[in-house]
Write an enzyme that holds these catalytic residues in place. Structure first.
Site, mmCIF file in Angstrom:
data_model
loop_
_atom_site.group_PDB
_atom_site.id
_atom_site.type_symbol
_atom_site.label_atom_id
_atom_site.label_comp_id
_atom_site.label_asym_id
_atom_site.label_seq_id
_atom_site.Cartn_x
_atom_site.Cartn_y
_atom_site.Cartn_z
ATOM 1 N N LYS A 26 1.036 -1.607 -0.098
ATOM 2 C CA LYS A 26 -0.004 0.145 0.031
ATOM 3 C C LYS A 26 0.877 0.933 -0.146
ATOM 4 C CE LYS A 26 -2.529 -1.144 3.999
ATOM 5 N NZ LYS A 26 -1.413 -2.324 4.382
ATOM 6 N N ARG A 48 11.403 -2.507 10.886
ATOM 7 C CA ARG A 48 10.506 -2.313 12.042
ATOM 8 C C ARG A 48 10.169 -3.347 13.128
ATOM 9 N NH1 ARG A 48 5.246 -0.260 8.193
ATOM 10 N NH2 ARG A 48 3.841 -1.184 9.647
ATOM 11 N N ARG A 72 -1.020 -8.993 13.396
ATOM 12 C CA ARG A 72 -1.542 -8.468 12.525
ATOM 13 C C ARG A 72 -2.270 -8.650 11.465
ATOM 14 N NH1 ARG A 72 3.802 -5.198 10.446
ATOM 15 N NH2 ARG A 72 2.816 -3.627 10.158
ATOM 16 N N ARG A 109 -9.839 1.653 8.911
ATOM 17 C CA ARG A 109 -9.163 0.080 9.397
ATOM 18 C C ARG A 109 -9.806 -0.701 9.880
ATOM 19 N NH1 ARG A 109 -3.100 0.921 9.759
ATOM 20 N NH2 ARG A 109 -1.979 -1.318 9.403
ATOM 21 N N ARG A 168 11.939 -7.258 4.538
ATOM 22 C CA ARG A 168 11.532 -5.888 4.200
ATOM 23 C C ARG A 168 12.416 -4.886 5.365
ATOM 24 N NH1 ARG A 168 5.388 -2.810 4.917
ATOM 25 N NH2 ARG A 168 5.610 -2.748 7.218
#
Ligand code: AMP
Length: 228
Positions: free
Chosen positions: A22, A171, A182, A97, A136
């Site tokens: 996103k 992160r 998540r 969300r 990532r």
């Protein structure tokens, strides 16, 4: 995307689980449409980095991969939409969300005179998401995402390719144990938004597999077909 698109007013929501791209796609849309990205995750991470009260309130919640309260998020987006750069619209990345957030956004958009949103959901199989997030890395200063495999220099030096700060890290919430939570939170709290927007006939679905440009081309087709 057709050149004329940059004169329209837009509310675009990018939906989809963590790690579907996103943020990357939002940044490409910013360049084409010349409207800002509103990434609530980036805004909250900036609050944490700045050591603000809000930052310390949300830090633990974010590290566990839970959702920050609707009230906080809605206030945050309301203030962001008050800024003049959103006059022609915005690209929402990571918001809404939950259903209460979607209801609030509907009202906020009406209040500021922006159109009802076009909602693009990006689909990637869970297994691929888990693999993507393991490699990532994120620049905590500008939000750019990098890959362990493709951006070795930046990852090793922690320096963002856009120049300045040594702030490229994994992160906390991209660690495998948190990613599972998540994904669970996404399925429970956010996936119901698909039906919410389907009922409003605003939902477009694109596959998020393949290169960034391939995914972007799919999104551009959906936005072209959704322009009034
Ligand atoms: P993101 O960068 O979009 O993956 O967001 C990172 C974290 O910020 C999420 O796991 C939540 O803890 C928090 N967050 C961001 N956006 C929202 C939202 N719209 N509602 C609740 N929590 C959010």
């Amino acid at each position: 995307m057709s050149p004329g698109l940059s004169v329209h007013r837009y509310s675009i929501i990018l939906l989809g689980a963590v790690g579907v791209g996103k943020g990357t796609q939002a940044k490409k849309l910013v360049e084409t449409l010349k409207i800002p990205q509103i990434s609530t995750g980036d805004i909250l991470r900036a609050e944490i980095a700045a050591g603000s009260d809000l930052g310390s309130q949300v830090k633990g919640i974010m590290e566990r991969g839970e959702l920050v309260s609707d009230d906080i998020l809605i206030d945050l987006v309301r203030s962001r939409l008050d800024k003049p750069d959103t006059a022609r619209g915005a690209i929402f990345d990571g918001f809404p969300r939950t259903i209460p957030q979607a209801d609030a956004l509907e009202k906020l958009l009406l209040e500021v005179g922006l159109p009802a949103p076009i909602v693009v959901t990006i689909d990637v199989p869970d297994q691929e998401i888990i693999e993507r997030l393991a490699s990532r890395r994120t620049c905590l200063s500008c939000g750019m995402t990098l890959s362990l495999a493709l951006d070795k220099d930046a990852v090793q030096s922690h320096k963002c390719p856009d120049g300045k700060t040594p702030n490229v890290v994994q992160r906390e919430d991209d660690r495998p144990e948190t990613v599972e939570n998540r994904l669970k939170v996404y399925r429970e709290k956010t996936a119901p938004l698909l039906e919410y927007y389907r009922r409003r006939r605003s939902l477009r679905t694109v596959s998020g597999t393949g290169t960034t440009n391939e995914v972007y081309a799919r999104i551009a087709i959906e936005l072209d077909s959704g322009t009034e």
